[in-house]
Design a protein around this motif. Sequence first.
Motif, PDB file in Angstrom:
ATOM      1  N   ILE A  37      -8.502  -5.200   3.553  1.00 57.32           N
ATOM      2  CA  ILE A  37      -7.395  -4.639   4.317  1.00 57.32           C
ATOM      3  C   ILE A  37      -6.107  -5.333   3.907  1.00 57.32           C
ATOM      4  O   ILE A  37      -6.059  -6.558   3.795  1.00 57.32           O
ATOM      5  N   THR A  91     -13.849   5.753   3.370  1.00 62.01           N
ATOM      6  CA  THR A  91     -12.388   5.651   3.420  1.00 62.01           C
ATOM      7  C   THR A  91     -11.879   4.563   2.501  1.00 62.01           C
ATOM      8  O   THR A  91     -12.224   3.383   2.662  1.00 62.01           O
ATOM      9  N   THR A  92     -11.030   4.939   1.545  1.00 61.97           N
ATOM     10  CA  THR A  92     -10.373   3.963   0.690  1.00 61.97           C
ATOM     11  C   THR A  92      -9.026   4.523   0.238  1.00 61.97           C
ATOM     12  O   THR A  92      -8.849   5.738   0.134  1.00 61.97           O
ATOM     13  N   GLY A  93      -8.081   3.633   0.030  1.00 61.97           N
ATOM     14  CA  GLY A  93      -6.749   4.035  -0.412  1.00 61.97           C
ATOM     15  C   GLY A  93      -5.905   4.683   0.668  1.00 61.97           C
ATOM     16  O   GLY A  93      -4.922   5.365   0.366  1.00 61.97           O
ATOM     17  N   THR A  94      -6.244   4.457   1.922  1.00 62.88           N
ATOM     18  CA  THR A  94      -5.527   5.104   3.006  1.00 62.88           C
ATOM     19  C   THR A  94      -4.736   4.106   3.831  1.00 62.88           C
ATOM     20  O   THR A  94      -4.975   2.903   3.776  1.00 62.88           O
ATOM     21  N   VAL A  95      -3.797   4.632   4.619  1.00 65.29           N
ATOM     22  CA  VAL A  95      -2.964   3.815   5.499  1.00 65.29           C
ATOM     23  C   VAL A  95      -3.178   4.269   6.931  1.00 65.29           C
ATOM     24  O   VAL A  95      -2.960   5.441   7.252  1.00 65.29           O
ATOM     25  N   ALA A 135      -7.255   0.257  -4.653  1.00 67.15           N
ATOM     26  CA  ALA A 135      -8.354   1.123  -4.223  1.00 67.15           C
ATOM     27  C   ALA A 135      -8.964   1.868  -5.398  1.00 67.15           C
ATOM     28  O   ALA A 135     -10.200   1.988  -5.504  1.00 67.15           O
ATOM     29  N   SER A 174     -14.926  -4.765   1.256  1.00 69.03           N
ATOM     30  CA  SER A 174     -13.882  -4.015   1.939  1.00 69.03           C
ATOM     31  C   SER A 174     -12.690  -4.936   2.173  1.00 69.03           C
ATOM     32  O   SER A 174     -12.859  -6.067   2.643  1.00 69.03           O
ATOM     33  N   ASN A 225      -7.882  -0.599   1.907  1.00 71.25           N
ATOM     34  CA  ASN A 225      -7.062   0.208   2.802  1.00 71.25           C
ATOM     35  C   ASN A 225      -5.953  -0.650   3.397  1.00 71.25           C
ATOM     36  O   ASN A 225      -5.889  -1.856   3.151  1.00 71.25           O
ATOM     37  N   LEU A 232     -11.562  -0.281   9.791  1.00 71.14           N
ATOM     38  CA  LEU A 232     -11.446   0.007   8.364  1.00 71.14           C
ATOM     39  C   LEU A 232     -12.323  -0.917   7.520  1.00 71.14           C
ATOM     40  O   LEU A 232     -12.815  -0.521   6.459  1.00 71.14           O
ATOM     41  N   ARG A 236      -2.977   1.138  -2.925  1.00 70.99           N
ATOM     42  CA  ARG A 236      -3.553   2.366  -3.486  1.00 70.99           C
ATOM     43  C   ARG A 236      -4.085   2.131  -4.907  1.00 70.99           C
ATOM     44  O   ARG A 236      -5.161   2.625  -5.265  1.00 70.99           O
ATOM     45  N   ARG A 249     -13.739  -1.140  -1.315  1.00 75.93           N
ATOM     46  CA  ARG A 249     -12.779  -0.285  -0.627  1.00 75.93           C
ATOM     47  C   ARG A 249     -11.532  -1.099  -0.281  1.00 75.93           C
ATOM     48  O   ARG A 249     -11.629  -2.260   0.114  1.00 75.93           O
TER      49      ARG A 249
END
Length: 258
Positions: free
Chosen positions: A137, A245-249, A169, A135, A180, A237, A166, A178
């Motif tokens: 960030i 959850t991946t590719g999110t802000v 991701a 993961s 994010n 995250l 993105r 992942r």
Amino acid sequence: MAGIFHGQSALVTGAASGIGLAIAQALADGGVARLVLNDCDADRLAQARDALARPGLAIDLLPGSVDDPALWRAATPLLAGITLGVANAGIADNGAIDTMDFDAWRRVLGVNLDGCFLSLQAMMLAMIAGEQGGSIIVTASVSGMKAEPGTAAYAASKAAALHLMRVAAKEGAPHRIRVNAIAPGGVETPIWSTTPFFRDMVADLGSEDAAYAALSQDTPLGRFARAEEIAAQAAFLLSTAAGPTTGTVLVCDGGYSL
């Protein structure tokens, strides 16, 4: 948070102060077994290591600028086994497009975008080689989502970092990686002291607290965030609680972008 990262290894860039140091602290509190800490300020990085030290936690230092490819080539052995990564290193500058010096533009884009790319590349390569997933960030900014005069270089670098996240991701998903981003608004961190307009505000108003209060007038919640609050968002995250959850802000800006 105790134990949510038990036994894992993590890399945090820009870890000597501010959000990066707060995230490193959250990871340590969450039970990581090993931290790799990067910053361009070797002295403050050593101080961060001392502040984070505790039984059962191994800490390796990776001093240098994240936009230096040689740093990451040399770092490959250190990154073996990481499953958590935080691409946090960044700098700020301000200036209108018609007056900003190109060298200043390149300096900001170099650290904030080139450095983000090289950090992501190194993290993903290590995680792919480890075959355990992971993961990551990216520390972006609401400046990458909301235009304000005088922020061209910083805002452009953060907008690009968001889209880079993105893409990462999508590319990382087949490897169970992942990726994010967090997008803070105003945060009380040392990065402000590097910007001329903030130093001018402190001189005019008499203190950093007064300058923060003036700047936060455009934030609906009426205050800047603390680094520890942003670190808590990042820790969520990074954790398995955000497993799908991946590719999110995650925007954590006190309502500034509304």
